[in-house]
Motif scaffolding. Structure first.
Motif, PDB file in Angstrom:
ATOM      1  N   VAL A  74       1.597 -10.576   3.158  1.00 12.31           N
ATOM      2  CA  VAL A  74       2.131 -11.047   4.445  1.00 12.31           C
ATOM      3  C   VAL A  74       2.238  -9.868   5.413  1.00 12.31           C
ATOM      4  O   VAL A  74       1.838  -9.959   6.573  1.00 12.31           O
ATOM      5  CB  VAL A  74       3.482 -11.767   4.261  1.00 12.31           C
ATOM      6  N   GLY A  75       2.763  -8.749   4.930  1.00 11.24           N
ATOM      7  CA  GLY A  75       2.861  -7.555   5.766  1.00 11.24           C
ATOM      8  C   GLY A  75       1.501  -7.084   6.251  1.00 11.24           C
ATOM      9  O   GLY A  75       1.325  -6.731   7.421  1.00 11.24           O
ATOM     10  N   ARG A  76       0.520  -7.098   5.353  1.00 16.25           N
ATOM     11  CA  ARG A  76      -0.847  -6.721   5.721  1.00 16.25           C
ATOM     12  C   ARG A  76      -1.377  -7.639   6.825  1.00 16.25           C
ATOM     13  O   ARG A  76      -2.007  -7.178   7.777  1.00 16.25           O
ATOM     14  CB  ARG A  76      -1.753  -6.805   4.507  1.00 16.25           C
ATOM     15  N   TYR A  77      -1.135  -8.922   6.679  1.00 15.09           N
ATOM     16  CA  TYR A  77      -1.611  -9.895   7.667  1.00 15.09           C
ATOM     17  C   TYR A  77      -1.066  -9.561   9.058  1.00 15.09           C
ATOM     18  O   TYR A  77      -1.805  -9.553  10.045  1.00 15.09           O
ATOM     19  CB  TYR A  77      -1.189 -11.298   7.228  1.00 15.09           C
ATOM     20  N   ILE A  78       0.207  -9.254   9.124  1.00 16.99           N
ATOM     21  CA  ILE A  78       0.839  -8.955  10.411  1.00 16.99           C
ATOM     22  C   ILE A  78       0.315  -7.634  10.981  1.00 16.99           C
ATOM     23  O   ILE A  78      -0.058  -7.558  12.155  1.00 16.99           O
ATOM     24  CB  ILE A  78       2.375  -8.929  10.272  1.00 16.99           C
ATOM     25  N   THR A  79       0.263  -6.582  10.165  1.00  8.90           N
ATOM     26  CA  THR A  79      -0.188  -5.292  10.684  1.00  8.90           C
ATOM     27  C   THR A  79      -1.679  -5.287  10.987  1.00  8.90           C
ATOM     28  O   THR A  79      -2.117  -4.582  11.894  1.00  8.90           O
ATOM     29  CB  THR A  79       0.177  -4.131   9.747  1.00  8.90           C
ATOM     30  N   ASP A  80      -2.471  -6.071  10.255  1.00  6.25           N
ATOM     31  CA  ASP A  80      -3.891  -6.197  10.607  1.00  6.25           C
ATOM     32  C   ASP A  80      -4.032  -6.796  12.004  1.00  6.25           C
ATOM     33  O   ASP A  80      -4.911  -6.408  12.763  1.00  6.25           O
ATOM     34  CB  ASP A  80      -4.643  -7.085   9.613  1.00  6.25           C
ATOM     35  N   HIS A  81      -3.169  -7.733  12.344  1.00  4.21           N
ATOM     36  CA  HIS A  81      -3.254  -8.381  13.656  1.00  4.21           C
ATOM     37  C   HIS A  81      -2.729  -7.480  14.772  1.00  4.21           C
ATOM     38  O   HIS A  81      -3.374  -7.313  15.801  1.00  4.21           O
ATOM     39  CB  HIS A  81      -2.488  -9.702  13.665  1.00  4.21           C
ATOM     40  N   PHE A  82      -1.544  -6.907  14.566  1.00  2.70           N
ATOM     41  CA  PHE A  82      -0.879  -6.173  15.641  1.00  2.70           C
ATOM     42  C   PHE A  82      -1.254  -4.697  15.702  1.00  2.70           C
ATOM     43  O   PHE A  82      -0.912  -4.017  16.663  1.00  2.70           O
ATOM     44  CB  PHE A  82       0.640  -6.343  15.559  1.00  2.70           C
ATOM     45  N   GLY A  83      -1.932  -4.192  14.691  1.00  2.43           N
ATOM     46  CA  GLY A  83      -2.425  -2.820  14.729  1.00  2.43           C
ATOM     47  C   GLY A  83      -1.589  -1.832  13.941  1.00  2.43           C
ATOM     48  O   GLY A  83      -0.493  -2.145  13.473  1.00  2.43           O
ATOM     49  N   PRO A  84      -2.117  -0.615  13.803  1.00  5.03           N
ATOM     50  CA  PRO A  84      -1.495   0.382  12.926  1.00  5.03           C
ATOM     51  C   PRO A  84      -0.159   0.926  13.419  1.00  5.03           C
ATOM     52  O   PRO A  84       0.575   1.527  12.647  1.00  5.03           O
ATOM     53  CB  PRO A  84      -2.545   1.490  12.868  1.00  5.03           C
ATOM     54  N   THR A  85       0.179   0.724  14.684  1.00  7.48           N
ATOM     55  CA  THR A  85       1.475   1.203  15.178  1.00  7.48           C
ATOM     56  C   THR A  85       2.572   0.144  15.039  1.00  7.48           C
ATOM     57  O   THR A  85       3.732   0.425  15.332  1.00  7.48           O
ATOM     58  CB  THR A  85       1.377   1.645  16.654  1.00  7.48           C
ATOM     59  N   ALA A  86       2.195  -1.049  14.590  1.00  4.12           N
ATOM     60  CA  ALA A  86       3.190  -2.119  14.412  1.00  4.12           C
ATOM     61  C   ALA A  86       4.188  -1.721  13.325  1.00  4.12           C
ATOM     62  O   ALA A  86       3.818  -1.133  12.309  1.00  4.12           O
ATOM     63  CB  ALA A  86       2.495  -3.417  14.038  1.00  4.12           C
ATOM     64  N   VAL A  87       5.447  -2.045  13.566  1.00  9.48           N
ATOM     65  CA  VAL A  87       6.503  -1.749  12.607  1.00  9.48           C
ATOM     66  C   VAL A  87       7.144  -3.064  12.181  1.00  9.48           C
ATOM     67  O   VAL A  87       7.645  -3.813  13.028  1.00  9.48           O
ATOM     68  CB  VAL A  87       7.573  -0.815  13.220  1.00  9.48           C
ATOM     69  N   LEU A  88       7.112  -3.343  10.877  1.00 13.99           N
ATOM     70  CA  LEU A  88       7.761  -4.543  10.360  1.00 13.99           C
ATOM     71  C   LEU A  88       9.262  -4.287  10.327  1.00 13.99           C
ATOM     72  O   LEU A  88       9.728  -3.358   9.673  1.00 13.99           O
ATOM     73  CB  LEU A  88       7.252  -4.878   8.962  1.00 13.99           C
ATOM     74  N   ILE A 120      -1.666 -17.090 -15.459  1.00  8.90           N
ATOM     75  CA  ILE A 120      -0.792 -16.122 -14.806  1.00  8.90           C
ATOM     76  C   ILE A 120      -0.703 -16.487 -13.328  1.00  8.90           C
ATOM     77  O   ILE A 120      -1.548 -17.215 -12.814  1.00  8.90           O
ATOM     78  CB  ILE A 120      -1.318 -14.672 -14.991  1.00  8.90           C
ATOM     79  N   PHE A 121       0.324 -15.979 -12.658  1.00  3.77           N
ATOM     80  CA  PHE A 121       0.478 -16.276 -11.234  1.00  3.77           C
ATOM     81  C   PHE A 121       1.044 -15.077 -10.486  1.00  3.77           C
ATOM     82  O   PHE A 121       1.682 -14.201 -11.079  1.00  3.77           O
ATOM     83  CB  PHE A 121       1.316 -17.537 -10.997  1.00  3.77           C
ATOM     84  N   MET A 122       0.797 -15.057  -9.184  1.00  9.29           N
ATOM     85  CA  MET A 122       1.184 -13.949  -8.319  1.00  9.29           C
ATOM     86  C   MET A 122       2.703 -13.845  -8.182  1.00  9.29           C
ATOM     87  O   MET A 122       3.402 -14.861  -8.091  1.00  9.29           O
ATOM     88  CB  MET A 122       0.546 -14.142  -6.936  1.00  9.29           C
ATOM     89  N   ASN A 123       3.190 -12.596  -8.134  1.00 11.64           N
ATOM     90  CA  ASN A 123       4.624 -12.386  -7.934  1.00 11.64           C
ATOM     91  C   ASN A 123       4.961 -12.296  -6.440  1.00 11.64           C
ATOM     92  O   ASN A 123       4.082 -12.119  -5.596  1.00 11.64           O
ATOM     93  CB  ASN A 123       5.118 -11.164  -8.707  1.00 11.64           C
ATOM     94  N   ILE A 124       6.237 -12.413  -6.133  1.00 14.48           N
ATOM     95  CA  ILE A 124       6.672 -12.435  -4.735  1.00 14.48           C
ATOM     96  C   ILE A 124       6.436 -11.098  -4.040  1.00 14.48           C
ATOM     97  O   ILE A 124       6.178 -11.049  -2.837  1.00 14.48           O
ATOM     98  CB  ILE A 124       8.148 -12.875  -4.606  1.00 14.48           C
ATOM     99  N   LEU A 125       6.500  -9.996  -4.788  1.00 12.61           N
ATOM    100  CA  LEU A 125       6.309  -8.699  -4.150  1.00 12.61           C
ATOM    101  C   LEU A 125       4.869  -8.513  -3.672  1.00 12.61           C
ATOM    102  O   LEU A 125       4.627  -7.932  -2.611  1.00 12.61           O
ATOM    103  CB  LEU A 125       6.721  -7.580  -5.111  1.00 12.61           C
ATOM    104  N   THR A 126       3.909  -9.026  -4.429  1.00 12.79           N
ATOM    105  CA  THR A 126       2.519  -8.979  -3.980  1.00 12.79           C
ATOM    106  C   THR A 126       2.344  -9.856  -2.751  1.00 12.79           C
ATOM    107  O   THR A 126       1.700  -9.463  -1.774  1.00 12.79           O
ATOM    108  CB  THR A 126       1.569  -9.418  -5.107  1.00 12.79           C
ATOM    109  N   THR A 127       2.924 -11.044  -2.798  1.00 12.26           N
ATOM    110  CA  THR A 127       2.859 -11.945  -1.644  1.00 12.26           C
ATOM    111  C   THR A 127       3.472 -11.278  -0.419  1.00 12.26           C
ATOM    112  O   THR A 127       2.895 -11.327   0.676  1.00 12.26           O
ATOM    113  CB  THR A 127       3.590 -13.262  -1.949  1.00 12.26           C
ATOM    114  N   ASN A 128       4.608 -10.633  -0.590  1.00  2.74           N
ATOM    115  CA  ASN A 128       5.276  -9.943   0.515  1.00  2.74           C
ATOM    116  C   ASN A 128       4.353  -8.875   1.117  1.00  2.74           C
ATOM    117  O   ASN A 128       4.244  -8.757   2.342  1.00  2.74           O
ATOM    118  CB  ASN A 128       6.578  -9.314   0.018  1.00  2.74           C
ATOM    119  N   GLY A 129       3.678  -8.136   0.268  1.00  7.35           N
ATOM    120  CA  GLY A 129       2.747  -7.124   0.744  1.00  7.35           C
ATOM    121  C   GLY A 129       1.579  -7.723   1.511  1.00  7.35           C
ATOM    122  O   GLY A 129       1.142  -7.178   2.535  1.00  7.35           O
TER     123      GLY A 129
END
Length: 140
Positions: free
Chosen positions: A58-72, A47-56
């Motif tokens: 990626v979003g986590r990576y960005i908000t973890d770095h920039f903080g909880p007020t960051a808006v994608l 089995i392999f990961m779907n794009i929606l999980t990957t998208n999530g």
């Protein structure tokens, strides 16, 4: 945040549970994301990961770095090599440009096979809000 800034890499162990849970959470019931035998029948080693999980992730990576007020504002990604159970995906990022409180970040997620995901994320960080990384380093 400045153009050229590098984000701290994030290692994500790719487990069978992560793949299946991500598919279910995003209502992606394609058998290649949860049924090993059917994935084999379709030519995949597992089995392999779907794009929606990957998208999530990626979003986590960005908000973890920039903080909880960051808006994608925009996430534009493309998949490459699959993420299979047992892989480790390492996300890396660099700030390409900054316009006021908005940055464009280039993101790459790679595993042992190659680049799983590449793309850019546009993120807004309200003025005066320290990033999680800056806070952890005592720079805020």
């Amino acid at each position: 945040m400045r153009a050229g800034d590098e984000l701290v890499p994030l290692e994500i162990p790719i487990t069978r549970t992560l793949i299946v849970a991500g598919a279910i959470a995003s209502r992606d019931y394609q058998d290649v994301h949860h049924d090993t035998e059917l994935a084999h029948q379709k030519g995949s080693p597992d089995i392999f990961m779907n794009i929606l999980t990957t998208n999530g992730l990626v979003g986590r990576y960005i908000t973890d770095h920039f903080g909880p007020t960051a808006v994608l504002r925009k996430v534009a990604i493309r998949l490459g090599a699959p993420n299979y159970p047992g892989d480790t995906m390492v996300l890396t990022g660099s700030v390409e440009k900054v316009d006021g409180d908005t940055a464009t970040v280039r993101v790459v997620g790679a595993n042992d096979i190659g680049k799983h995901v590449t793309g850019t994320v546009t993120v807004t960080v309200p003025a005066g809000e320290p990033s999680v990384i800056a806070s952890a380093e005592g720079q805020a």
